[in-house]
Write an enzyme that holds these catalytic residues in place. Structure first.
Site, PDB file in Angstrom:
ATOM      1  N   TYR A   1      97.492  -2.703  47.678  1.00 48.99           N
ATOM      2  CA  TYR A   1      96.712  -1.487  47.416  1.00 48.99           C
ATOM      3  C   TYR A   1      97.128  -0.376  48.390  1.00 48.99           C
ATOM      4  CZ  TYR A   1      93.791  -4.865  44.937  1.00 48.99           C
ATOM      5  OH  TYR A   1      93.337  -5.867  44.111  1.00 48.99           O
TER       6      TYR A   1
ATOM      7  N   HIS B   1      98.039 -13.116  45.064  1.00 46.31           N
ATOM      8  CA  HIS B   1      97.769 -11.903  44.281  1.00 46.31           C
ATOM      9  C   HIS B   1      98.620 -11.836  43.003  1.00 46.31           C
ATOM     10  CE1 HIS B   1      96.813  -7.326  44.609  1.00 46.31           C
ATOM     11  NE2 HIS B   1      96.553  -7.808  43.425  1.00 46.31           N
TER      12      HIS B   1
HETATM   13  P1  NAD Z   1      86.796  -0.908  38.535  1.00 47.74           P
HETATM   14  O1  NAD Z   1      86.675  -1.410  37.159  1.00 47.74           O
HETATM   15  O2  NAD Z   1      85.825  -1.370  39.548  1.00 47.74           O
HETATM   16  O3  NAD Z   1      86.806   0.710  38.448  1.00 47.74           O
HETATM   17  C1  NAD Z   1      87.048   1.509  39.570  1.00 47.74           C
HETATM   18  C2  NAD Z   1      86.844   2.958  39.181  1.00 47.74           C
HETATM   19  O4  NAD Z   1      85.472   3.183  38.864  1.00 47.74           O
HETATM   20  C3  NAD Z   1      87.192   3.948  40.300  1.00 47.74           C
HETATM   21  O5  NAD Z   1      87.799   5.095  39.739  1.00 47.74           O
HETATM   22  C4  NAD Z   1      85.824   4.331  40.850  1.00 47.74           C
HETATM   23  O6  NAD Z   1      85.852   5.629  41.424  1.00 47.74           O
HETATM   24  C5  NAD Z   1      84.995   4.294  39.579  1.00 47.74           C
HETATM   25  N1  NAD Z   1      83.556   4.158  39.823  1.00 47.74           N
HETATM   26  C6  NAD Z   1      82.913   3.193  40.528  1.00 47.74           C
HETATM   27  N2  NAD Z   1      81.588   3.444  40.550  1.00 47.74           N
HETATM   28  C7  NAD Z   1      81.392   4.581  39.847  1.00 47.74           C
HETATM   29  C8  NAD Z   1      80.254   5.354  39.512  1.00 47.74           C
HETATM   30  N3  NAD Z   1      79.010   5.008  39.893  1.00 47.74           N
HETATM   31  N4  NAD Z   1      80.419   6.488  38.766  1.00 47.74           N
HETATM   32  C9  NAD Z   1      81.652   6.853  38.351  1.00 47.74           C
HETATM   33  N5  NAD Z   1      82.776   6.171  38.633  1.00 47.74           N
HETATM   34  C10 NAD Z   1      82.641   5.031  39.372  1.00 47.74           C
HETATM   35  O7  NAD Z   1      88.287  -1.212  38.984  1.00 47.74           O
HETATM   36  P2  NAD Z   1      88.984  -1.820  40.269  1.00 47.74           P
HETATM   37  O8  NAD Z   1      88.693  -1.032  41.510  1.00 47.74           O
HETATM   38  O9  NAD Z   1      90.410  -1.986  39.905  1.00 47.74           O
HETATM   39  O10 NAD Z   1      88.375  -3.263  40.407  1.00 47.74           O
HETATM   40  C11 NAD Z   1      87.460  -3.595  41.424  1.00 47.74           C
HETATM   41  C12 NAD Z   1      88.128  -4.347  42.564  1.00 47.74           C
HETATM   42  O11 NAD Z   1      88.490  -5.649  42.112  1.00 47.74           O
HETATM   43  C13 NAD Z   1      89.443  -3.744  43.071  1.00 47.74           C
HETATM   44  O12 NAD Z   1      89.213  -2.643  43.919  1.00 47.74           O
HETATM   45  C14 NAD Z   1      90.045  -4.955  43.747  1.00 47.74           C
HETATM   46  O13 NAD Z   1      89.421  -5.181  44.982  1.00 47.74           O
HETATM   47  C15 NAD Z   1      89.679  -6.071  42.770  1.00 47.74           C
HETATM   48  N6  NAD Z   1      90.739  -6.324  41.774  1.00 47.74           N
HETATM   49  C16 NAD Z   1      91.646  -7.316  42.033  1.00 47.74           C
HETATM   50  C17 NAD Z   1      92.677  -7.569  41.144  1.00 47.74           C
HETATM   51  C18 NAD Z   1      93.661  -8.665  41.453  1.00 47.74           C
HETATM   52  O14 NAD Z   1      93.525  -9.313  42.460  1.00 47.74           O
HETATM   53  N7  NAD Z   1      94.652  -8.916  40.627  1.00 47.74           N
HETATM   54  C19 NAD Z   1      92.808  -6.815  39.969  1.00 47.74           C
HETATM   55  C20 NAD Z   1      91.865  -5.833  39.711  1.00 47.74           C
HETATM   56  C21 NAD Z   1      90.823  -5.604  40.624  1.00 47.74           C
END
Ligand code: NAD
Length: 323
Positions: A56, A119
């Site tokens: 990230y 990952h």
């Molecule tokens: P997510 O689905 O959580 O969406 C994130 C987006 O939603 C961002 O743009 C954020 O600003 C927005 N958001 C959050 N709360 C909001 C609100 N109240 N109003 C408006 N917008 C809002 O996507 P993500 O961040 O990719 O997934 C969550 C976490 O999961 C990641 O940060 C990561 O830590 C993990 N993750 C891991 C993997 C992996 O290991 N392969 C893959 C995807 C995600």
């Protein structure tokens, strides 16, 4: 805040976890201070589980998280990852993982990582994950560098197969339990429940699709999925709410997952999301949204090596012709 035990570990994780993808600017650039304030607001309101990766922001997320957690280490559980280091940069060799753990410990300013995950395991052979990478993490655990071991990735069947072959403490799955896709429930929940494996549901907003601002340009989902989400967002507004609210309410109702990771960019998003704990979605609105989403529900896309694709994954070509 409510907490649940992560599988059989002694990690008692908050039911909303802080996804630190946005700290690496994955969803648009934010300042160091904005990120730090979001982290501190999360801790102040009981979030204790933080998930990051050297991928990230090409180490920016880990570095920012390490700074923000100074003085708070005893209050939080840190999950990070190894094996993926760029959009096309993967190295799950034991040599690289050993070095990676040392680098993450330094950036996170700690002497132990609570949960260390491989990952995106679909980008290399299953054999390397099972025969080289996971045994290496076992050795690092015995040395006390990491406490628990997990895997992350997109294709559910692969995550299940790996976990059935090599005992892991947790599985992190993304974009597979939310308003647009609920297949995690059938593929991973039975195994996780039977074997006491921790289940982490990531991207409950489908990596930004289920927000007013929509997904970032790099999103792999096909256009009809984005269009359905836009229509759902319009209807949510008619009910004086927004698509993110109902999406999180929906995801948080699932008690089979131990924690739901939400990527949060700002303190305001943290407050907004935490206010939803214990609230239920408006059933009439939910039914209308589910009707709109029915034609695009449970769509999977290709990720990783072809041998690891979900059996029904849509190819890039199909995606382009629909878009
Ligand atoms: P997510 O689905 O959580 O969406 C994130 C987006 O939603 C961002 O743009 C954020 O600003 C927005 N958001 C959050 N709360 C909001 C609100 N109240 N109003 C408006 N917008 C809002 O996507 P993500 O961040 O990719 O997934 C969550 C976490 O999961 C990641 O940060 C990561 O830590 C993990 N993750 C891991 C993997 C992996 O290991 N392969 C893959 C995807 C995600």
């Amino acid at each position: 805040m409510y907490y649940r035990q992560l599988g059989k570990t002694d990690l008692n994780v908050s039911i909303i976890g802080f996804g630190a993808g946005p700290l690496g600017n994955a969803y648009g650039e934010i300042s160091d201070d904005t990120g730090k304030q979001a982290v501190h607001a999360a801790i102040d309101h009981g979030i204790n589980f933080f998930d990051t990766s050297p991928y990230y922001g090409l180490t920016l997320s880990e570095t920012r998280l390490g700074h923000a957690l100074k003085g708070y280490r005893q209050k939080v559980l840190i999950a990070t990852k190894g094996g993926r280091y760029g959009i096309d940069v993967f190295d799950f060799s034991a040599t690289r993982l050993i070095r990676s753990v040392e680098e993450s410990l330094q950036r996170l300013q700690t002497d132990v990582i609570d949960l260390y995950q491989l990952h995106d395991v679909e980008f290399v052979s299953k054999q390397q994950i099972i025969e080289e990478a996971l045994p290496c993490l076992e050795r690092l655990r015995k040395q006390g560098k990491i406490r628990y071991i997990g895997i992350t990735g997109y294709p559910l069947h692969l995550l299940r197969d790996v976990a059935m072959t090599f005992p892991v403490d947790s599985i992190l799955s993304y974009c597979h339990y939310n308003l647009l896709n609920t297949t995690l429930q059938d593929v991973l929940v039975p195994l996780a429940t039977k074997d006491g494996i921790g289940l982490i549901n990531a991207s409950s907003l489908h990596m930004g699709v289920l927000t007013e601002q929509g997904a970032p340009p790099w999103h792999p989902g096909p256009e009809p999925v984005h269009e359905a989400a836009r229509q759902a967002a319009t209807i949510a507004r008619e009910y004086d709410t927004d698509i993110t609210t109902i999406a999180l309410q929906f995801a948080l109702q699932n008690k089979d997952v131990n924690t739901t990771l939400v990527g949060m960019r700002t303190e305001a998003e943290v407050h907004q999301n935490l206010a939803l704990i214990g609230t239920a979605p408006d059933q009439e609105l939910l039914a209308r949204i589910q009707e709109i989403m029915a034609p695009v529900k449970d769509i999977n896309w290709e990720s990783g090596l072809p041998e690891n694709y979900e059996p029904d994954a849509q190819s890039q070509r199909e995606k382009d012709s629909e878009g």
